[in-house]
Design a protein around this motif. Structure first.
Motif: not given
Length: 200
Positions: A56, A58, A60, A65, A133, A141
């Motif tokens: 994934r 991300r 923020p 996401d 991330e 991560t």
């Protein structure tokens, strides 16, 4: 893979902006000159991780996401682009550096599609110091800190600056942007430059 920047523009024509009939009002954010920086900025970062496929991404600060799918190369040597049927899907270059490992990892995604904004619509709003991330298959991560956000015209895309090798673990997140023409779509790319600063 030096043709990635040019071909990504061609694969991202702004069909939603064209269909809306109001390109100026709905244009995605673009980075300001204040977000540009020396690509070596930010210090050495931390020691790179061993390679592991990302799952994934991300971001923020802009509400991203999204799952990641592996992308290869087309027959002409250009990078594939993610399918457009899922607005919240990004891709990573699976034959290159994995995010968090030493070198330059590449993640790409669409800015929009026929139905509206896509996963990286707000990528141009990312600011230096923001975090990116990347959860990985090994359960760790990789946490990156953004040290530059830039926009380039397709005819002046700096391949070496964007895709060139790095000693530390670096990440490039790329989407379409820059000048827009209803006839030909986006004429450039927004590129986020980040380096590894933490793990979880």
């Amino acid at each position: 893979m030096w043709r990635v920047g040019v071909l990504l523009v061609a694969g991202c024509v702004g069909v939603w902006l064209v269909g809306s009939g109001s390109a100026e009002e709905v244009r995605p954010p673009q980075p300001s000159p204040a977000e540009a920086a020396d690509i070596a900025a930010g210090g050495a970062g931390i020691a790179p991780l061993t390679g592991s496929p990302p799952t994934r991404i991300r971001i923020p600060s802009i509400g991203v996401d999204a799952p990641l799918t592996g992308l290869g190369l087309e027959r002409d040597g250009s990078l594939q682009v993610p399918p457009t049927d899922d607005r919240n899907l990004a891709g990573w270059y699976r034959d290159g550096t994995t995010p968090g490992a030493a070198g330059t990892a590449i993640v790409v995604g669409h800015v929009d599609r026929a139905a509206g904004p896509a996963v990286f619509y707000r990528l141009g709003a990312v600011r230096r110091g923001a975090t990116v991330e990347v959860p990985r298959a090994d359960g760790r991560t990789a946490v990156f800190t953004v040290h530059a956000v830039e926009v380039y015209d397709a005819d002046a895309f700096p391949d070496e600056r964007v895709y060139g090798p790095a000693r530390r673990a670096e990440l490039r997140v790329i989407t379409c942007g820059g000048r827009f023409s209803p006839g030909s779509g986006y004429r450039g790319n927004v590129v986020v430059f980040a380096h590894l600063t933490g793990t979880r």
